[in-house]
Enzyme design. Sequence first.
Site, PDB file in Angstrom:
ATOM      1  N   TYR A  54       0.841  -1.197   0.000  1.00 31.01           N
ATOM      2  CA  TYR A  54       0.000   0.000   0.000  1.00 31.01           C
ATOM      3  C   TYR A  54       0.878   1.250   0.000  1.00 31.01           C
ATOM      4  O   TYR A  54       1.691   1.447   0.907  1.00 31.01           O
ATOM      5  CB  TYR A  54      -0.951   0.023   1.205  1.00 31.01           C
ATOM      6  CG  TYR A  54      -1.982  -1.102   1.224  1.00 31.01           C
ATOM      7  CD1 TYR A  54      -2.200  -1.909   0.104  1.00 31.01           C
ATOM      8  CD2 TYR A  54      -2.750  -1.353   2.357  1.00 31.01           C
ATOM      9  CE1 TYR A  54      -3.139  -2.933   0.124  1.00 31.01           C
ATOM     10  CE2 TYR A  54      -3.694  -2.378   2.374  1.00 31.01           C
ATOM     11  CZ  TYR A  54      -3.875  -3.160   1.253  1.00 31.01           C
ATOM     12  OH  TYR A  54      -4.808  -4.177   1.278  1.00 31.01           O
ATOM     13  N   SER A 154      -4.594 -14.458   1.218  1.00 32.09           N
ATOM     14  CA  SER A 154      -5.499 -13.466   0.630  1.00 32.09           C
ATOM     15  C   SER A 154      -5.711 -13.796  -0.834  1.00 32.09           C
ATOM     16  O   SER A 154      -4.742 -13.843  -1.605  1.00 32.09           O
ATOM     17  CB  SER A 154      -4.932 -12.052   0.789  1.00 32.09           C
ATOM     18  OG  SER A 154      -5.823 -11.111   0.228  1.00 32.09           O
ATOM     19  N   LEU A 212     -17.721  -2.120   0.121  1.00 32.69           N
ATOM     20  CA  LEU A 212     -18.505  -1.138  -0.641  1.00 32.69           C
ATOM     21  C   LEU A 212     -18.036  -1.060  -2.092  1.00 32.69           C
ATOM     22  O   LEU A 212     -18.342  -0.087  -2.791  1.00 32.69           O
ATOM     23  CB  LEU A 212     -18.412   0.245   0.036  1.00 32.69           C
ATOM     24  CG  LEU A 212     -18.911   0.288   1.485  1.00 32.69           C
ATOM     25  CD1 LEU A 212     -18.696   1.667   2.102  1.00 32.69           C
ATOM     26  CD2 LEU A 212     -20.400  -0.092   1.555  1.00 32.69           C
ATOM     27  N   ALA A 213     -17.313  -2.097  -2.526  1.00 32.30           N
ATOM     28  CA  ALA A 213     -16.797  -2.130  -3.911  1.00 32.30           C
ATOM     29  C   ALA A 213     -16.136  -0.798  -4.263  1.00 32.30           C
ATOM     30  O   ALA A 213     -16.479  -0.159  -5.251  1.00 32.30           O
ATOM     31  CB  ALA A 213     -17.907  -2.492  -4.890  1.00 32.30           C
ATOM     32  N   GLY A 286     -13.190   0.785   4.692  1.00 34.07           N
ATOM     33  CA  GLY A 286     -12.216   1.825   4.340  1.00 34.07           C
ATOM     34  C   GLY A 286     -12.910   3.169   4.413  1.00 34.07           C
ATOM     35  O   GLY A 286     -14.131   3.249   4.245  1.00 34.07           O
TER      36      GLY A 286
HETATM   37  N1  LIG Z   1      -6.311  -8.318   0.538  1.00 31.78           N
HETATM   38  C1  LIG Z   1      -6.505  -7.544  -0.489  1.00 31.78           C
HETATM   39  O1  LIG Z   1      -6.084  -7.835  -1.612  1.00 31.78           O
HETATM   40  C2  LIG Z   1      -7.274  -6.249  -0.289  1.00 31.78           C
HETATM   41  C3  LIG Z   1      -7.743  -5.545  -1.418  1.00 31.78           C
HETATM   42  C4  LIG Z   1      -8.476  -4.384  -1.190  1.00 31.78           C
HETATM   43  C5  LIG Z   1      -8.701  -3.955   0.099  1.00 31.78           C
HETATM   44  N2  LIG Z   1      -8.210  -4.664   1.174  1.00 31.78           N
HETATM   45  C6  LIG Z   1      -8.429  -4.222   2.581  1.00 31.78           C
HETATM   46  O2  LIG Z   1      -9.792  -3.881   2.803  1.00 31.78           O
HETATM   47  C7  LIG Z   1      -9.890  -2.525   3.208  1.00 31.78           C
HETATM   48  C8  LIG Z   1     -11.183  -1.937   2.705  1.00 31.78           C
HETATM   49  O3  LIG Z   1     -11.207  -1.976   1.274  1.00 31.78           O
HETATM   50  P1  LIG Z   1     -11.760  -0.737   0.479  1.00 31.78           P
HETATM   51  O4  LIG Z   1     -11.067   0.493   0.907  1.00 31.78           O
HETATM   52  O5  LIG Z   1     -11.761  -1.092  -0.952  1.00 31.78           O
HETATM   53  O6  LIG Z   1     -13.266  -0.696   1.077  1.00 31.78           O
HETATM   54  P2  LIG Z   1     -14.616  -0.142   0.453  1.00 31.78           P
HETATM   55  O7  LIG Z   1     -15.544  -0.068   1.603  1.00 31.78           O
HETATM   56  O8  LIG Z   1     -15.053  -0.960  -0.695  1.00 31.78           O
HETATM   57  O9  LIG Z   1     -14.247   1.310  -0.082  1.00 31.78           O
HETATM   58  C9  LIG Z   1     -13.847   2.305   0.806  1.00 31.78           C
HETATM   59  C10 LIG Z   1     -13.970   3.655   0.127  1.00 31.78           C
HETATM   60  O10 LIG Z   1     -15.337   3.961  -0.169  1.00 31.78           O
HETATM   61  C11 LIG Z   1     -15.620   5.313   0.134  1.00 31.78           C
HETATM   62  N3  LIG Z   1     -16.537   5.318   1.294  1.00 31.78           N
HETATM   63  C12 LIG Z   1     -16.492   4.532   2.395  1.00 31.78           C
HETATM   64  N4  LIG Z   1     -17.511   4.802   3.214  1.00 31.78           N
HETATM   65  C13 LIG Z   1     -18.239   5.760   2.613  1.00 31.78           C
HETATM   66  C14 LIG Z   1     -19.424   6.430   2.967  1.00 31.78           C
HETATM   67  N5  LIG Z   1     -20.055   6.146   4.096  1.00 31.78           N
HETATM   68  N6  LIG Z   1     -19.892   7.380   2.110  1.00 31.78           N
HETATM   69  C15 LIG Z   1     -19.256   7.668   0.963  1.00 31.78           C
HETATM   70  N7  LIG Z   1     -18.125   7.052   0.561  1.00 31.78           N
HETATM   71  C16 LIG Z   1     -17.619   6.094   1.395  1.00 31.78           C
HETATM   72  C17 LIG Z   1     -14.270   5.964   0.471  1.00 31.78           C
HETATM   73  O11 LIG Z   1     -13.661   6.368  -0.745  1.00 31.78           O
HETATM   74  P3  LIG Z   1     -13.645   7.879  -1.286  1.00 31.78           P
HETATM   75  O12 LIG Z   1     -12.274   8.371  -1.075  1.00 31.78           O
HETATM   76  O13 LIG Z   1     -14.028   7.752  -2.723  1.00 31.78           O
HETATM   77  O14 LIG Z   1     -14.657   8.690  -0.522  1.00 31.78           O
HETATM   78  C18 LIG Z   1     -13.516   4.776   1.036  1.00 31.78           C
HETATM   79  O15 LIG Z   1     -12.129   4.937   1.028  1.00 31.78           O
HETATM   80  C19 LIG Z   1      -8.627  -1.880   2.653  1.00 31.78           C
HETATM   81  O16 LIG Z   1      -8.266  -0.703   3.315  1.00 31.78           O
HETATM   82  C20 LIG Z   1      -7.611  -2.974   2.881  1.00 31.78           C
HETATM   83  O17 LIG Z   1      -7.208  -2.985   4.220  1.00 31.78           O
HETATM   84  C21 LIG Z   1      -7.518  -5.806   0.981  1.00 31.78           C
END
Ligand SMILES: NC(=O)c1ccc[n+]([C@@H]2O[C@H](COP(=O)([O-])OP(=O)(O)OC[C@H]3O[C@@H](n4cnc5c(N)ncnc54)[C@H](OP(=O)(O)O)[C@@H]3O)[C@@H](O)[C@H]2O)c1
Length: 327
Positions: A54, A154, A212-213, A286
């Site tokens: 990251y 993962s 939340l994709a 996230g």
């Molecule tokens: N193992 C793996 O390969 C892998 C891959 C991906 C993720 N992960 C882990 O999973 C965690 C979460 O994944 P993700 O960040 O993709 O999660 P997500 O929930 O799909 O997306 C999070 C993003 O959505 C937006 N958001 C979240 N809550 C919101 C709300 N209430 N209203 C409006 N926008 C909102 C924000 O982006 P904006 O900046 O656009 O507002 C936020 O950064 C990562 O941080 C990581 O630790 C692991």
Amino acid sequence: MNYRHLGRTGIRVSELSFGSWITFKNQVDVKDAVEIMAAAYDAGVNFFDNAEAYASGKSEEVMGEALKKLKWRRGSYLVTTKIFWGLHGGVNERNTLNRKRLIEGINGSLERLQLEYVDVIYCHRPDKTTPIEETVWAMHNIIEWGKAFYWGTSEWDADEIVAALEIAEKHHLHKPVTEQPEYNLFERQRFEKQYARLFKDYGYGSTTFSPLASGMLTGKYLNGIPEDSRAALKGYDWLHDDVTDKDRLAKVGALQSIANELGCTVSQLSLAWVLKNPNVSTVITGASRVEQLHENMNAAEVAPKLTSDVLEKIDEAFGVKKEEEEE
Ligand SMILES: NC(=O)c1ccc[n+]([C@@H]2O[C@H](COP(=O)([O-])OP(=O)(O)OC[C@H]3O[C@@H](n4cnc5c(N)ncnc54)[C@H](OP(=O)(O)O)[C@@H]3O)[C@@H](O)[C@H]2O)c1
């Protein structure tokens, strides 16, 4: 906050957790990280996810600085990291789970996080060229040396995970205890079908990601790409096709109507839907700002509202047929 066992381990993880992918360093500096992590911790989150890849190691540095400022008791929270892609281009340093890389990798992560150990270390992807036995031994040693307490996989295929479990069993080594797979309303197949026996037969844990994709399941992309969103970041053009896809947007629109009926936001409904699955140990959320974190942490209150009728409506909106109809 509710806490669930991480698979068959004795460790309990908050059912909603927090990860730093994309956000830390790119959108969130140390000051904001302190604020967001503090809000998560105050809400009961005890699981903070990271990875060496990251922001090319910078995300771990930001989290490490934030943890130093937060001064929490180490026993009160879990930190996780993941290794695979590497930070350098050397032939033995990228896209690999070889022993040398894993051990050098964990040492680097601990330095950046300013921690003596992480709680879970993951193999961020499977490595089709390194024997799984070599990886299992390296992870076992990392645990024996006190650099991590548990290890996980993962996005491995179920048969690769079973191979790792069997090798560990045969040699009395520390077994992997959890997967970190994508799981959300758009991505269900692997988690619900391919991994079903891992959960049932092996009690494998799951720390699911991108609930939340990448923000699509908040409804924020219904009227185009907001300037302050992830999809508008430089270098994240690969998200554009997904967040502007008409079919996906129509599904999110239908979800918005269901959320309105339930009196919650689309984000809360989408998170609650993941929480409803008992095979999920924790949903890694996230957030790029603290308001999102606050909104998301209330998803647990929405989960009880997801009755079978509501779940059926959601399935219908996403074009998922009932089991018996498929047969
Ligand atoms: N193992 C793996 O390969 C892998 C891959 C991906 C993720 N992960 C882990 O999973 C965690 C979460 O994944 P993700 O960040 O993709 O999660 P997500 O929930 O799909 O997306 C999070 C993003 O959505 C937006 N958001 C979240 N809550 C919101 C709300 N209430 N209203 C409006 N926008 C909102 C924000 O982006 P904006 O900046 O656009 O507002 C936020 O950064 C990562 O941080 C990581 O630790 C692991």
